[in-house]
Write a protein that holds these residues in place. Structure first.
Motif, PDB file in Angstrom:
ATOM      1  N   THR A  13       4.008  -0.023   6.838  1.00 53.69           N
ATOM      2  CA  THR A  13       2.706   0.648   6.957  1.00 53.69           C
ATOM      3  C   THR A  13       2.092   0.503   8.339  1.00 53.69           C
ATOM      4  N   THR A  18       5.591   3.473  10.404  1.00 51.26           N
ATOM      5  CA  THR A  18       5.337   4.861  10.022  1.00 51.26           C
ATOM      6  C   THR A  18       6.193   5.824  10.834  1.00 51.26           C
ATOM      7  N   LEU A  36      10.255  -0.356   0.957  1.00 47.84           N
ATOM      8  CA  LEU A  36       9.199  -0.478   1.953  1.00 47.84           C
ATOM      9  C   LEU A  36       8.477  -1.800   1.747  1.00 47.84           C
ATOM     10  N   ALA A  38       5.613  -4.664   3.353  1.00 44.91           N
ATOM     11  CA  ALA A  38       4.480  -4.852   4.263  1.00 44.91           C
ATOM     12  C   ALA A  38       3.672  -6.069   3.814  1.00 44.91           C
ATOM     13  N   SER A  42      -1.205  -4.277   1.944  1.00 51.11           N
ATOM     14  CA  SER A  42      -0.639  -2.924   1.860  1.00 51.11           C
ATOM     15  C   SER A  42       0.209  -2.710   0.612  1.00 51.11           C
ATOM     16  N   LYS A  45       0.655   0.514  -2.011  1.00 51.25           N
ATOM     17  CA  LYS A  45       0.466   1.810  -1.360  1.00 51.25           C
ATOM     18  C   LYS A  45       1.688   2.687  -1.640  1.00 51.25           C
ATOM     19  N   ILE A  47       4.174   5.821  -0.449  1.00 50.93           N
ATOM     20  CA  ILE A  47       4.613   6.551   0.737  1.00 50.93           C
ATOM     21  C   ILE A  47       5.823   7.396   0.356  1.00 50.93           C
ATOM     22  N   VAL A  56       5.042   0.442  -1.770  1.00 46.31           N
ATOM     23  CA  VAL A  56       5.182  -0.658  -0.820  1.00 46.31           C
ATOM     24  C   VAL A  56       5.097  -1.979  -1.585  1.00 46.31           C
TER      25      VAL A  56
END
Length: 161
Positions: A13, A18, A36, A38, A42, A45, A47, A56
């Motif tokens: 993130t 990104t 993912l 982080a 985060s 989240k 994505i 995430v």
């Protein structure tokens, strides 16, 4: 490896993370699972990666279970702690920070110049040069092959305002 490798993107993130996701989205999907990772703030989240909404997960040792390659796009102090943990859990850790650049047991790799060095990783970690070096090293590698360069003097004025 006959199956597609599983990828973890640590720092997913953040600013570089990104961009990495954008690069992944704009290339053919060569990955099995993409995880993912982080900071805890985060975690949760969503994505989109290759048309799939991924959640995430928080950075933890367990986050690296089943991962083949872990890309680290985080500050040095985060990589120093977590890249060795990823390697211990079976992933090849590819670190984009400066944490391991001077470590003689961690290869400093630019694929266009020294791809064979990816195989020599006693700590399970691969590092890469900083942005100033990286932007010129491919050209310098080609010149070195032809002319056997002996010395290079570079001045960088990054962050000069």
């Amino acid at each position: 490896m006959s199956r597609k490798p599983n990828l973890a993107l640590v720092g997913a993130t953040g600013a570089v993370g990104t961009v990495m996701i954008d690069i992944i989205n704009n290339r053919p999907n060569i990955w099995g699972e993409i995880r993912l990772i982080a900071s805890p703030r985060s975690a949760g989240k969503k994505i989109a990666v290759h048309g799939e909404e991924l959640t995430v997960v928080a950075l933890s040792a367990e986050a690296f279970d089943g991962i083949d390659i872990a890309m680290f796009d985080v500050p040095d102090e985060v990589s120093e702690v977590w890249a060795p943990i990823a390697a211990e859990r079976g992933a090849v850790a590819v670190d984009n920070s400066g944490a391991f650049r001077m470590d003689p047991k961690v290869p400093l790799v630019v694929p266009e110049v020294n791809p064979k060095d990816t195989k020599k990783r006693p700590k399970g970690i691969i590092s890469n040069p900083n942005c100033t070096t990286l932007s010129m090293i491919v050209a310098m590698g080609a010149l070195n092959k032809k002319y056997q360069l002996k010395e290079l003097v570079v001045a960088s004025y990054q962050a000069a305002s």
